[in-house]
Design a protein around this motif. Structure first.
Motif, mmCIF file in Angstrom:
data_model
loop_
_atom_site.group_PDB
_atom_site.id
_atom_site.type_symbol
_atom_site.label_atom_id
_atom_site.label_comp_id
_atom_site.label_asym_id
_atom_site.label_seq_id
_atom_site.Cartn_x
_atom_site.Cartn_y
_atom_site.Cartn_z
ATOM 1 N N ALA A 1 0.834 -1.197 0.000
ATOM 2 C CA ALA A 1 0.000 0.000 0.000
ATOM 3 C C ALA A 1 0.868 1.246 0.000
ATOM 4 O O ALA A 1 2.006 1.231 0.475
ATOM 5 N N PHE A 2 0.295 2.327 -0.517
ATOM 6 C CA PHE A 2 0.916 3.650 -0.485
ATOM 7 C C PHE A 2 -0.196 4.656 -0.249
ATOM 8 O O PHE A 2 -1.229 4.632 -0.939
ATOM 9 N N VAL A 3 -0.004 5.543 0.723
ATOM 10 C CA VAL A 3 -0.915 6.672 0.934
ATOM 11 C C VAL A 3 -0.043 7.918 1.016
ATOM 12 O O VAL A 3 0.888 7.983 1.825
ATOM 13 N N GLY A 4 -0.331 8.900 0.155
ATOM 14 C CA GLY A 4 0.499 10.096 0.111
ATOM 15 C C GLY A 4 -0.308 11.365 -0.039
ATOM 16 O O GLY A 4 -1.432 11.350 -0.562
ATOM 17 N N LEU A 5 0.279 12.479 0.423
ATOM 18 C CA LEU A 5 -0.382 13.785 0.393
ATOM 19 C C LEU A 5 0.585 14.839 -0.128
ATOM 20 O O LEU A 5 1.751 14.873 0.275
ATOM 21 N N ASP A 6 0.112 15.688 -1.012
ATOM 22 C CA ASP A 6 0.750 16.978 -1.264
ATOM 23 C C ASP A 6 -0.172 17.974 -0.578
ATOM 24 O O ASP A 6 -1.194 18.401 -1.128
ATOM 25 N N ARG A 7 0.178 18.347 0.650
ATOM 26 C CA ARG A 7 -0.743 19.141 1.465
ATOM 27 C C ARG A 7 -0.855 20.571 0.958
ATOM 28 O O ARG A 7 -1.873 21.228 1.179
ATOM 29 N N ALA A 8 0.177 21.063 0.290
ATOM 30 C CA ALA A 8 0.100 22.415 -0.254
ATOM 31 C C ALA A 8 -0.882 22.488 -1.412
ATOM 32 O O ALA A 8 -1.646 23.445 -1.540
ATOM 33 N N ARG A 9 -0.865 21.473 -2.263
ATOM 34 C CA ARG A 9 -1.746 21.455 -3.443
ATOM 35 C C ARG A 9 -3.063 20.739 -3.168
ATOM 36 O O ARG A 9 -3.905 20.638 -4.052
ATOM 37 N N LYS A 10 -3.217 20.184 -1.962
ATOM 38 C CA LYS A 10 -4.436 19.472 -1.565
ATOM 39 C C LYS A 10 -4.706 18.272 -2.463
ATOM 40 O O LYS A 10 -5.824 18.064 -2.950
ATOM 41 N N ILE A 11 -3.663 17.458 -2.670
ATOM 42 C CA ILE A 11 -3.778 16.237 -3.465
ATOM 43 C C ILE A 11 -3.494 15.043 -2.560
ATOM 44 O O ILE A 11 -2.520 15.041 -1.804
ATOM 45 N N GLY A 12 -4.341 14.020 -2.658
ATOM 46 C CA GLY A 12 -4.107 12.766 -1.954
ATOM 47 C C GLY A 12 -4.108 11.608 -2.933
ATOM 48 O O GLY A 12 -4.924 11.569 -3.857
ATOM 49 N N VAL A 13 -3.202 10.664 -2.750
ATOM 50 C CA VAL A 13 -3.086 9.503 -3.635
ATOM 51 C C VAL A 13 -3.018 8.244 -2.784
ATOM 52 O O VAL A 13 -2.277 8.188 -1.797
ATOM 53 N N VAL A 14 -3.793 7.238 -3.159
ATOM 54 C CA VAL A 14 -3.725 5.934 -2.506
ATOM 55 C C VAL A 14 -3.540 4.872 -3.584
ATOM 56 O O VAL A 14 -4.196 4.908 -4.629
ATOM 57 N N VAL A 15 -2.619 3.942 -3.331
ATOM 58 C CA VAL A 15 -2.360 2.811 -4.225
ATOM 59 C C VAL A 15 -2.360 1.549 -3.380
ATOM 60 O O VAL A 15 -1.641 1.465 -2.378
ATOM 61 N N LEU A 16 -3.174 0.566 -3.771
ATOM 62 C CA LEU A 16 -3.277 -0.694 -3.042
ATOM 63 C C LEU A 16 -3.003 -1.852 -3.987
ATOM 64 O O LEU A 16 -3.490 -1.856 -5.122
ATOM 65 N N THR A 17 -2.223 -2.840 -3.533
ATOM 66 C CA THR A 17 -1.927 -4.011 -4.357
ATOM 67 C C THR A 17 -2.047 -5.280 -3.525
ATOM 68 O O THR A 17 -1.896 -5.261 -2.301
ATOM 69 N N ASN A 18 -2.297 -6.398 -4.211
ATOM 70 C CA ASN A 18 -2.375 -7.686 -3.525
ATOM 71 C C ASN A 18 -1.118 -8.512 -3.778
ATOM 72 O O ASN A 18 -1.165 -9.676 -4.160
ATOM 73 N N GLN A 19 0.023 -7.889 -3.526
ATOM 74 C CA GLN A 19 1.323 -8.530 -3.613
ATOM 75 C C GLN A 19 2.236 -7.929 -2.543
ATOM 76 O O GLN A 19 2.128 -6.739 -2.237
#
Length: 534
Positions: A360-378
């Motif tokens: 899994a990956f959860v990330g934020l660009d708090r200045a630009r108000k962007i959030g990204v989540v990536v989930l994998t089954n490996q």
């Protein structure tokens, strides 16, 4: 690979100011940046230019994911991108299980591993808001049984140290207890026997058991049965995350869940679920969730602790979870459950998650108000982290870095080295006679154990949990060892796979007898079992 939460944090590189940062987590520049990044937008607003940039990126992003999944042999991936309060993009790729044909969707549940740590940090921030403890309170004042080997460190350990990854303990200290069935009490108690490898608060070293301590204290001050009850009441229920769970039974019972797959460069292997790992690690990595379920969580974070007009956690104490606590280099620090990465055009606050079968990956660009989540089954060997960081690079306008290719190259080399390490030497010598070796043993960490012969191997049976450690001859008096696939541990042995956990050897005492059995795990941690005459 070892059964640890998160094993790829040291693999991230990024060009900063025209040069490559040293290997390590990629993070923020300092305290001021961590506490007060400029707020370019009001969080509720989905900036049209940012939305347009995400939409324009979509074709390249999808191609990058599909190519990377092929390179890493990832069965399934889900990704979501939030701008302000708006889910701008979400899609599933591939299948929920290699053995089936059900497609991954944004609603598909995955283990999210150590991205759970940010939830734990937020429950701590909420407890500080309620004046139930303060960030700089001493742990021993809140949990009198807390003890490390160094008495001074025991006395000085503060609440903000529990998640800061600078304890002075070795990386993944005593995590291996989980696979052998030791409970939370035993894991916490075991830390008092661990010798420090660096000075307190000076060096990054990733640990998980310290998070169990944090969760126990949070539950105690909140008057809750356990940390999960606090998580449910203070975060999951207010955010409407009604499909987010934290047990093996819960994810297996969910109709739309992914199955885990163990990674190897030769191909992935589908594996079962087991409560022992990661679920018995609590706030260090136990949550099951989906892209859809994590959207409210991203919105809460991008709104500085407010969700749909309700303040869940104060901006000040949420910001404390992002505060730099230990530096890895001039561009990299670790916070509390978060990593801060200084890129050429902005800061990415993120964390990965890695269990035996999920990434899994959860990330934020708090200045630009962007959030990204990536989930994998490996197993997380870098693919979700690479996709997440690549996405931020493109949205921030950073130089192109092929994170997938870089991660793959390193992991193939890592696994090749591991296979070579455990390969039987061409000139291997026969093992010693087993008769003088067998008997009763005891370890301060593992407790009492019985060593007996099991056909051509030796079997060390742990009295406290019933787990067996199978010792197989390797070269003379050196053995490889793995979890025995029997009883309640058959599923865990299948999850861990055929690769040995490490090497075992007997140490001869002053009497010339093999008085001590030493197990050295692949991460370098060693445990002595002394012959027990009682």
């Amino acid at each position: 690979m070892p059964s640890h939460l998160d094993t790829t944090l040291s693999d991230i590189r990024h060009p900063v100011d025209g040069r490559h940062a040293a290997p390590g987590l990629a993070l923020v520049l300092g305290l001021a940046a961590a506490l007060a990044l400029p707020s370019v937008l009001h969080a509720a607003e989905a900036d049209p230019e940012t939305v347009a940039a995400v939409e324009a990126l979509t074709p390249d992003l999808e191609a990058y994911i599909e190519a990377g999944m092929k390179d890493f042999d990832v069965p399934g991936t889900a990704i979501g991108i939030v701008v302000g309060d708006t889910l701008v993009y979400a899609r599933g790729f591939g299948v929920r299980a290699r053995s089936g044909d059900s497609a991954v969707e944004p609603a598909t549940l995955f283990q999210i591993g150590s991205t759970t740590k940010a939830f734990l940090a937020t429950t701590m921030a909420i407890a500080v808001d309620r004046d139930l403890f303060q960030w700089d309170d001493k742990v021993v004042d809140l949990l009198p049984d807390f003890q490390l080997l160094d008495p001074w460190v025991t006395r000085e350990f503060r609440m903000f140290d529990l998640l800061a990854q600078r304890s002075g303990l070795p990386p993944y200290a005593n995590d291996d207890l989980a696979s052998f069935g030791y409970d939370e009490d035993a894991k916490i108690h075991s830390l008092r026997y661990v010798a420090p490898v660096s000075s307190f608060r000076t060096t990054f070293a990733y640990t998980n058991i310290t998070h169990l301590i944090a969760g126990r204290i949070v539950a105690s001050v909140e008057g809750a049965a356990d940390w999960y009850a606090v998580l449910q009441k203070d975060i999951l229920d207010p955010l409407g995350m009604d499909q987010t769970t934290y047990t093996a039974d819960a994810i297996e019972a969910a109709p739309n869940h992914a199955n885990g797959h163990r990674y190897h460069p030769d191909g992935v292997t589908e594996i079962p679920f087991d409560q022992l790992f990661p679920y018995d690690f609590g706030g260090a990595g136990a949550i099951n969730s989906s892209v859809e379920q994590l959207v409210p969580w991203l919105r809460l974070l991008l709104n500085d602790g407010t969700f749909d007009g309700q303040e869940i956690v104060s901006p000040r104490n949420l910001a404390a979870t992002w505060m730099a606590r230990v530096a890895l280099n001039d561009a990299v620090t670790y916070a509390n459950g978060w990593i801060n990465l200084a890129t050429p055009n902005g800061t990415v606050t993120w964390h990965n998650g890695g269990t035996d079968g999920f990434g899994a990956f959860v990330g934020l660009d708090r200045a630009r108000k962007i959030g990204v989540v990536v989930l994998t089954n490996q197993t997380n060997v870098g693919f979700p982290d690479a996709v997440g960081l690549w996405t931020f690079d493109r949205l921030q306008g950073n130089p192109d870095v092929d994170h997938v290719a870089n991660m793959l190259e390193r992991q193939v080399a890592t696994y090749a080295a591991q296979d070579e390490t455990f390969a039987t030497p061409d000139d291997a010598q026969p093992p010693p006679a087993f008769g003088p070796l067998v008997g009763e043993f005891a370890s301060p960490v593992f407790g009492k154990a019985t060593l007996s012969q099991a056909d051509d191997d030796l079997l060390l049976r742990l009295a406290e949990t019933g787990a067996g450690i199978q010792l197989s001859p390797w070269d003379g008096g050196v053995f490889t060892f793995r979890l025995a696939a029997d009883g309640d541990f058959a599923a865990m042995a299948e999850i861990l796979g055929p690769t040995p956990r490490g090497f075992a050897a007997f140490v001869t005492g002053a009497d010339g007898q093999p008085d001590t059995l030493r197990l050295t795990f692949g991460d370098g941690q060693a445990y002595d079992f002394s012959r027990d005459e009682d």
